[in-house]
Scaffold this active site. Structure first.
Site, PDB file in Angstrom:
ATOM      1  N   GLU A 164      59.480  36.267  29.395  1.00 18.25           N
ATOM      2  CA  GLU A 164      60.673  35.414  29.520  1.00 18.25           C
ATOM      3  C   GLU A 164      60.251  33.947  29.703  1.00 18.25           C
ATOM      4  O   GLU A 164      60.852  33.039  29.121  1.00 18.25           O
ATOM      5  CB  GLU A 164      61.534  35.863  30.711  1.00 18.25           C
ATOM      6  CG  GLU A 164      62.237  37.211  30.531  1.00 18.25           C
ATOM      7  CD  GLU A 164      61.293  38.406  30.689  1.00 18.25           C
ATOM      8  OE1 GLU A 164      60.189  38.242  31.245  1.00 18.25           O
ATOM      9  OE2 GLU A 164      61.661  39.508  30.238  1.00 18.25           O
ATOM     10  N   GLU A 206      43.403  29.463  30.782  1.00 19.67           N
ATOM     11  CA  GLU A 206      43.664  30.902  30.832  1.00 19.67           C
ATOM     12  C   GLU A 206      44.321  31.378  29.547  1.00 19.67           C
ATOM     13  O   GLU A 206      44.040  32.448  29.044  1.00 19.67           O
ATOM     14  CB  GLU A 206      44.574  31.221  32.029  1.00 19.67           C
ATOM     15  CG  GLU A 206      44.837  32.703  32.214  1.00 19.67           C
ATOM     16  CD  GLU A 206      45.613  33.019  33.492  1.00 19.67           C
ATOM     17  OE1 GLU A 206      46.329  32.137  33.985  1.00 19.67           O
ATOM     18  OE2 GLU A 206      45.496  34.150  33.966  1.00 19.67           O
ATOM     19  N   SER A 250      44.114  38.810  41.794  1.00 20.29           N
ATOM     20  CA  SER A 250      43.180  39.737  41.141  1.00 20.29           C
ATOM     21  C   SER A 250      41.771  39.547  41.686  1.00 20.29           C
ATOM     22  O   SER A 250      41.287  38.415  41.809  1.00 20.29           O
ATOM     23  CB  SER A 250      43.146  39.497  39.635  1.00 20.29           C
ATOM     24  OG  SER A 250      44.405  39.740  39.078  1.00 20.29           O
ATOM     25  N   SER A 270      55.128  35.487  32.203  1.00 20.01           N
ATOM     26  CA  SER A 270      55.862  36.642  31.646  1.00 20.01           C
ATOM     27  C   SER A 270      56.446  36.288  30.275  1.00 20.01           C
ATOM     28  O   SER A 270      56.523  35.118  29.895  1.00 20.01           O
ATOM     29  CB  SER A 270      56.998  37.034  32.605  1.00 20.01           C
ATOM     30  OG  SER A 270      57.980  36.015  32.608  1.00 20.01           O
ATOM     31  N   GLN A 283      41.970  33.624  41.805  1.00 22.76           N
ATOM     32  CA  GLN A 283      42.986  32.589  41.569  1.00 22.76           C
ATOM     33  C   GLN A 283      44.139  32.743  42.552  1.00 22.76           C
ATOM     34  O   GLN A 283      44.904  33.709  42.458  1.00 22.76           O
ATOM     35  CB  GLN A 283      43.500  32.741  40.126  1.00 22.76           C
ATOM     36  CG  GLN A 283      44.577  31.775  39.725  1.00 22.76           C
ATOM     37  CD  GLN A 283      44.994  31.972  38.277  1.00 22.76           C
ATOM     38  OE1 GLN A 283      44.833  33.057  37.712  1.00 22.76           O
ATOM     39  NE2 GLN A 283      45.526  30.941  37.665  1.00 22.76           N
ATOM     40  N   GLY A 284      44.283  31.804  43.466  1.00 28.19           N
ATOM     41  CA  GLY A 284      45.334  31.891  44.494  1.00 28.19           C
ATOM     42  C   GLY A 284      46.532  31.032  44.164  1.00 28.19           C
ATOM     43  O   GLY A 284      46.724  29.969  44.763  1.00 28.19           O
ATOM     44  N   TYR A 285      47.322  31.468  43.206  1.00 27.02           N
ATOM     45  CA  TYR A 285      48.533  30.729  42.824  1.00 27.02           C
ATOM     46  C   TYR A 285      49.777  31.440  43.382  1.00 27.02           C
ATOM     47  O   TYR A 285      50.523  30.885  44.168  1.00 27.02           O
ATOM     48  CB  TYR A 285      48.676  30.675  41.299  1.00 27.02           C
ATOM     49  CG  TYR A 285      47.847  29.652  40.563  1.00 27.02           C
ATOM     50  CD1 TYR A 285      46.672  29.134  41.084  1.00 27.02           C
ATOM     51  CD2 TYR A 285      48.248  29.200  39.311  1.00 27.02           C
ATOM     52  CE1 TYR A 285      45.930  28.201  40.379  1.00 27.02           C
ATOM     53  CE2 TYR A 285      47.515  28.257  38.598  1.00 27.02           C
ATOM     54  CZ  TYR A 285      46.351  27.771  39.129  1.00 27.02           C
ATOM     55  OH  TYR A 285      45.622  26.859  38.416  1.00 27.02           O
ATOM     56  N   SER A 286      50.017  32.684  42.905  1.00 28.09           N
ATOM     57  CA  SER A 286      51.299  33.360  43.176  1.00 28.09           C
ATOM     58  C   SER A 286      51.503  33.641  44.652  1.00 28.09           C
ATOM     59  O   SER A 286      50.552  33.948  45.381  1.00 28.09           O
ATOM     60  CB  SER A 286      51.369  34.687  42.419  1.00 28.09           C
ATOM     61  OG  SER A 286      51.163  34.484  41.048  1.00 28.09           O
TER      62      SER A 286
HETATM   63  C1  LIG Z   1      47.933  42.476  36.685  1.00 26.30           C
HETATM   64  C2  LIG Z   1      48.326  41.191  37.309  1.00 26.30           C
HETATM   65  C3  LIG Z   1      47.357  40.319  37.776  1.00 26.30           C
HETATM   66  C4  LIG Z   1      47.719  39.125  38.389  1.00 26.30           C
HETATM   67  N1  LIG Z   1      46.725  38.315  38.875  1.00 26.30           N
HETATM   68  C5  LIG Z   1      47.069  37.158  39.511  1.00 26.30           C
HETATM   69  C6  LIG Z   1      46.057  36.339  40.103  1.00 26.30           C
HETATM   70  O1  LIG Z   1      44.861  36.632  40.029  1.00 26.30           O
HETATM   71  N2  LIG Z   1      46.438  35.228  40.758  1.00 26.30           N
HETATM   72  C7  LIG Z   1      47.745  34.853  40.858  1.00 26.30           C
HETATM   73  O2  LIG Z   1      48.029  33.800  41.450  1.00 26.30           O
HETATM   74  N3  LIG Z   1      48.744  35.616  40.328  1.00 26.30           N
HETATM   75  C8  LIG Z   1      48.424  36.768  39.667  1.00 26.30           C
HETATM   76  N4  LIG Z   1      49.413  37.568  39.119  1.00 26.30           N
HETATM   77  C9  LIG Z   1      50.806  37.202  39.344  1.00 26.30           C
HETATM   78  C10 LIG Z   1      51.551  36.733  38.116  1.00 26.30           C
HETATM   79  O3  LIG Z   1      51.177  35.427  37.786  1.00 26.30           O
HETATM   80  C11 LIG Z   1      53.049  36.836  38.455  1.00 26.30           C
HETATM   81  O4  LIG Z   1      53.354  38.209  38.594  1.00 26.30           O
HETATM   82  C12 LIG Z   1      53.904  36.235  37.386  1.00 26.30           C
HETATM   83  O5  LIG Z   1      53.767  34.843  37.381  1.00 26.30           O
HETATM   84  C13 LIG Z   1      55.403  36.589  37.614  1.00 26.30           C
HETATM   85  O6  LIG Z   1      55.784  36.233  38.902  1.00 26.30           O
HETATM   86  P1  LIG Z   1      56.494  37.269  39.872  1.00 26.30           P
HETATM   87  O7  LIG Z   1      55.712  38.535  39.882  1.00 26.30           O
HETATM   88  O8  LIG Z   1      56.738  36.583  41.162  1.00 26.30           O
HETATM   89  O9  LIG Z   1      57.877  37.605  39.172  1.00 26.30           O
HETATM   90  P2  LIG Z   1      59.176  36.694  39.181  1.00 26.30           P
HETATM   91  O10 LIG Z   1      58.803  35.283  38.902  1.00 26.30           O
HETATM   92  O11 LIG Z   1      59.942  36.981  40.410  1.00 26.30           O
HETATM   93  O12 LIG Z   1      59.934  37.257  37.920  1.00 26.30           O
HETATM   94  C14 LIG Z   1      60.668  38.472  37.934  1.00 26.30           C
HETATM   95  C15 LIG Z   1      61.338  38.639  36.585  1.00 26.30           C
HETATM   96  O13 LIG Z   1      62.245  37.563  36.357  1.00 26.30           O
HETATM   97  C16 LIG Z   1      61.929  36.875  35.146  1.00 26.30           C
HETATM   98  N5  LIG Z   1      62.148  35.438  35.323  1.00 26.30           N
HETATM   99  C17 LIG Z   1      61.699  34.671  36.348  1.00 26.30           C
HETATM  100  N6  LIG Z   1      62.084  33.397  36.167  1.00 26.30           N
HETATM  101  C18 LIG Z   1      62.769  33.343  34.998  1.00 26.30           C
HETATM  102  C19 LIG Z   1      63.404  32.299  34.256  1.00 26.30           C
HETATM  103  N7  LIG Z   1      63.369  31.048  34.690  1.00 26.30           N
HETATM  104  N8  LIG Z   1      64.013  32.616  33.088  1.00 26.30           N
HETATM  105  C20 LIG Z   1      64.016  33.908  32.637  1.00 26.30           C
HETATM  106  N9  LIG Z   1      63.455  34.948  33.302  1.00 26.30           N
HETATM  107  C21 LIG Z   1      62.818  34.664  34.461  1.00 26.30           C
HETATM  108  C22 LIG Z   1      60.456  37.161  34.917  1.00 26.30           C
HETATM  109  O14 LIG Z   1      60.109  37.039  33.558  1.00 26.30           O
HETATM  110  C23 LIG Z   1      60.338  38.587  35.413  1.00 26.30           C
HETATM  111  O15 LIG Z   1      60.760  39.481  34.425  1.00 26.30           O
HETATM  112  C24 LIG Z   1      49.085  38.776  38.510  1.00 26.30           C
HETATM  113  C25 LIG Z   1      50.067  39.640  38.019  1.00 26.30           C
HETATM  114  C26 LIG Z   1      49.704  40.844  37.442  1.00 26.30           C
HETATM  115  C27 LIG Z   1      50.790  41.745  36.940  1.00 26.30           C
END
Ligand SMILES: Cc1cc2nc3c(=O)[nH]c(=O)nc-3n(C[C@H](O)[C@H](O)[C@H](O)COP(=O)(O)OP(=O)(O)OC[C@H]3O[C@@H](n4cnc5c(N)ncnc54)[C@H](O)[C@@H]3O)c2cc1C
Length: 391
Positions: A372, A247, A164, A370, A127-130
């Site tokens: 939040e 999901e 992942s 997350s 999944q290529g989102y993040s």
């Molecule tokens: C084990 C694992 C597997 C993953 N696999 C994939 C995958 O296969 N494909 C993919 O695309 N992504 C994947 N991800 C990524 C995952 O979707 C992101 O980590 C997640 O969406 C959070 O984004 P970020 O890491 O950029 O954190 P950020 O968005 O930068 O957030 C950092 C912190 O700020 C908080 N925050 C952010 N915005 C807000 C808001 N508006 N209000 C309150 N708090 C906020 C968050 O809750 C977090 O605590 C994976 C992540 C993990 C940990």
């Protein structure tokens, strides 16, 4: 539950009992979060064996290679799989995320091309989102794609992160900006991109657990056929959100069986090593047990939503609850282990199951939205609170 659910359950249980033997017997309990590296090739062979007997994609309609199993039958399947301690699945992203998305939004040609290979576990998906600046704020995606009319191909450039299993996948479903100058959720498209090509570089990221399940994926002029777009150009946001719905929906329903197994073995350990005599530990174990009952109750409520077509807010409530519960179980496990939990069996990362649980469960409250972000969803969509202010 109706007898057909029980028949289905019994059939799958018998099949697992008969087939998780011989060359596959050693796969019990292998793989899963923090342990995806374990016996990957053997788990792939196992999953193809399941496919040959028609036990992958059971919830898909028969016309797409599934069994047309009802929701209750799918839950029974997940439960039996976990009860058999069968190995963690390797094709789940194709089966649970992309497949349902193609059934909802794909063209007949796309369904014909991709679905049978997911059923047969011939092609693995990621999944290529993040991206580095687009996680919770997914609408900030900067990866771009433009159509090369002469070649009839999309050309993709940008970086994904935390992808992942990309290192083990053949294809990636990518959210990319296809309308130059567009912002937020406008102008995005949902593309299917083959990973085995010169324009793609995959770099594993080492996690707290010492293992590498997710990756950085760099697209540098990567190419995919013009027809590999799901939904209309510029309307990928709707498709991407639908995938997230899958999901957070039915795919999480079997997980409490695995959680229960973890809790039961932790209770055994606490009895064995004397930690169960500590009143605070006893209290936390009892709370964990109660929490698990709540998770199950909520999952059953969510089933109603899934049956009605969409998981609804229970999915967000459930996600917060199980993720926090599981993270706390990891902390409890460390306290039950006591001093033993503080040292690895071998340097640098020869971790036992409890240490791995503790470290990997920190990710539970982050991925798939997350805590939040789930609270924001509940605040805005369930409680009707004012939308959060965006900069
Ligand atoms: C084990 C694992 C597997 C993953 N696999 C994939 C995958 O296969 N494909 C993919 O695309 N992504 C994947 N991800 C990524 C995952 O979707 C992101 O980590 C997640 O969406 C959070 O984004 P970020 O890491 O950029 O954190 P950020 O968005 O930068 O957030 C950092 C912190 O700020 C908080 N925050 C952010 N915005 C807000 C808001 N508006 N209000 C309150 N708090 C906020 C968050 O809750 C977090 O605590 C994976 C992540 C993990 C940990």
């Amino acid at each position: 539950m109706s007898s057909s659910v029980e028949e289905f359950r019994t059939e799958f249980r018998s099949w697992l009992r008969a087939h998780l033997t011989g060359e596959f017997a050693g796969l019990r309990g292998r793989g899963g979060p923090g342990r995806e590296h374990e016996a990957f090739a053997e788990r792939l062979a196992w999953e193809r064996h399941m496919a040959a007997a028609g036990w992958t994609c059971v919830g898909w309609p028969k016309e797409y290679g599934g069994r047309g199993a009802t929701l209750e039958q799918q839950v029974a399947c997940h439960e039996e799989y976990a009860l058999a301690d069968a190995p963690a699945r390797v094709g789940h992203l194709g089966e649970q995320l992309l497949g349902p998305t193609l059934m909802a939004f794909g063209t007949p040609e796309q369904r014909e091309r991709y679905l049978p290979r997911i059923v047969a576990v011939e092609e693995l998906w990621c999944q290529g989102y993040s991206e580095p600046d687009a996680g919770s704020d997914l609408a900030n995606v900067r990866t771009r794609a433009e159509l090369d009319d002469a070649a009839d191909e999309w050309v993709v450039t940008g970086q994904k992160i935390w992808t992942s299993l990309a290192h083990a996948s053949d294809w990636c479903f990518v959210v990319a900006r296809t309308e130059p100058g567009s912002t937020r959720h406008h102008g995005l498209s949902y593309l299917l991109v083959p990973l085995d090509q010169p324009g793609v570089e995959i770099r594993p990221i080492t996690q707290l657990t010492g293992t590498s399940e997710f990756n950085e994926v760099f697209f540098d002029g990567a190419r995919t056929a013009a027809g590999n777009i799901v939904g209309a150009p510029g309307e990928g946001w709707q498709v991407a959100m639908a995938t997230l719905g899958f999901e957070r929906g039915v795919s999480t329903l079997g997980q409490q069986v695995g959680f229960r197994r973890e809790l039961e073995s932790l209770i055994e350990l606490a009895k064995r090593n004397g930690a169960a005599r500590d009143p605070l530990i006893r209290d936390r174990i009892a709370r964990a047990w109660t929490g698990l009952e709540i998770i199950r109750g909520n999952a059953l409520r969510m089933l109603d939503g899934v049956a009605a077509g969409a998981p609804g807010p229970e999915a967000s409530i459930g996600k917060i609850f199980w993720a926090t519960w599981h993270r706390e179980l990891g902390e409890l496990a460390m306290d039950v282990c006591g001093a033993d939990g503080m040292t690895a069996a071998g340097a640098p990362y020869d971790l036992d199951d409890w240490q791995r649980l503790f470290l990997f469960s920190r990710a539970d409250t982050i991925y798939a939205g997350s805590n939040e972000i789930q609270r924001n969803i509940i605040a805005e969509r369930v409680l009707g609170l004012p939308k959060e202010v965006r900069p």
